[in-house]
Design an enzyme around this catalytic site. Structure first.
Site, PDB file in Angstrom:
ATOM      1  N   GLY A   1      54.890  90.586  55.902  1.00  0.00           N
ATOM      2  CA  GLY A   1      53.478  90.262  56.000  1.00  0.00           C
ATOM      3  C   GLY A   1      53.289  88.775  56.137  1.00  0.00           C
TER       4      GLY A   1
ATOM      5  N   ASP B   1      48.937  99.231  58.452  1.00  0.00           N
ATOM      6  CA  ASP B   1      48.582  99.750  57.124  1.00  0.00           C
ATOM      7  C   ASP B   1      47.167 100.312  57.093  1.00  0.00           C
ATOM      8  OD1 ASP B   1      50.905  99.259  55.485  1.00  0.00           O
ATOM      9  OD2 ASP B   1      50.485  97.123  55.717  1.00  0.00           O
TER      10      ASP B   1
ATOM     11  N   GLU C   1      47.891  92.513  48.984  1.00  0.00           N
ATOM     12  CA  GLU C   1      48.790  91.610  49.698  1.00  0.00           C
ATOM     13  C   GLU C   1      49.337  90.544  48.758  1.00  0.00           C
ATOM     14  OE1 GLU C   1      48.579  88.568  53.565  1.00  0.00           O
ATOM     15  OE2 GLU C   1      46.772  89.570  52.834  1.00  0.00           O
ATOM     16  N   GLY C   2      50.521  90.024  49.084  1.00  0.00           N
ATOM     17  CA  GLY C   2      51.061  88.857  48.391  1.00  0.00           C
ATOM     18  C   GLY C   2      51.802  89.128  47.105  1.00  0.00           C
TER      19      GLY C   2
ATOM     20  N   ASP D   1      59.082  97.870  52.273  1.00  0.00           N
ATOM     21  CA  ASP D   1      57.791  97.212  52.482  1.00  0.00           C
ATOM     22  C   ASP D   1      57.305  96.590  51.185  1.00  0.00           C
ATOM     23  OD1 ASP D   1      55.232  96.417  53.134  1.00  0.00           O
ATOM     24  OD2 ASP D   1      54.471  98.427  53.564  1.00  0.00           O
TER      25      ASP D   1
ATOM     26  N   HIS E   1      51.335 103.450  58.575  1.00  0.00           N
ATOM     27  CA  HIS E   1      51.570 103.766  57.160  1.00  0.00           C
ATOM     28  C   HIS E   1      50.225 104.102  56.517  1.00  0.00           C
ATOM     29  CE1 HIS E   1      52.705 102.073  52.921  1.00  0.00           C
ATOM     30  NE2 HIS E   1      52.608 103.388  52.918  1.00  0.00           N
TER      31      HIS E   1
END
Length: 224
Positions: A199, A36, A146-147, A177, A68
């Site tokens: 992830g 990423d 994230e998350g 994703d 990406h």
């Protein structure tokens, strides 16, 4: 059985031991690496650039790499990653001044082209480029952080894109994703997804072999 591919996003890896951590997840059975790139401009986060990936390649990371790019402008960055030698480069239509020209930059240098679509981005951008691309990456969270949890309405979007691919008799791969977990991967897989980006579901676990085995066991039960 369909050949599902697992692509851990190294954004969730241990950056103090990045090369080592990536090799561990490869040995555990992952198929490709998701890399990423964020610029704190197009998305509200700042991550990795070409220099880190170049170091990882020298370290011996040789499985397919899916870059990406969430950055604007995008063309110059694409050229830098091409020089390193990657397999897939995905970009967002909003980051390109001319989508067709950006696609050609990637194709003429031997890389496979991915188009990344945000959760609330229209799919109309695919209308005239289906014959030019190799992969469609559907974001199931808002890019940049994230998350986040998987957005349920993305299941309909994935189903639609899968039908679009089949209608065009295409070999385009469908990638998802964001928020992909072991407890939702079965229903996601049923939409026709080929590549799953993971992830924290992998990298935050103590035993990569165990979690990847569980994921693959779930996918073996899916019939498409």
């Amino acid at each position: 059985m369909k050949n599902f591919l697992l692509a851990p996003s190294i954004l969730s890896a241990n950056f103090a031991k990045l090369g080592e951590d990536i090799k561990k997840v490869i040995l555990a059975g992952c198929d490709m690496i998701h890399y990423d790139v964020m610029d704190n401009h197009y998305v509200s986060n700042l991550t990795m650039g070409p220099i880190i990936l170049k170091s990882l390649k020298k370290y011996g990371i040789s499985i397919p790499i899916d870059v990406h790019i969430m950055a604007k402008p995008v063309d110059n960055l694409i050229k830098q990653f091409i020089k390193i030698g990657v397999d897939y480069i995905s970009f967002h239509p909003e980051t390109s001044k001319n989508i067709y020209n950006t696609i050609q930059i990637i194709k003429k240098n031997g890389c496979k082209v991915g188009i990344a679509i945000n959760p609330y981005t229209s799919l109309n951008c695919l209308d005239y480029i289906m014959n030019e691309i190799d992969m469609i990456l559907i974001m199931s969270v808002n890019p940049g952080l994230e998350g986040q949890k998987f957005m349920p309405f993305i299941l309909n979007k994935l189903n639609y894109v899968n039908k679009l691919i089949k209608k065009n008799n295409s070999n385009i791969l469908l990638e998802v994703d964001g928020g992909v977990k072991i407890n939702n991967i079965s229903k996601i897989a049923k939409t026709g997804v080929d590549i799953f980006v993971f992830g924290s579901e992998i990298f935050k676990k103590n035993n990569y072999n165990k979690i990847i085995y569980k994921i693959k066991k779930k996918l073996k039960k899916i019939k498409n």
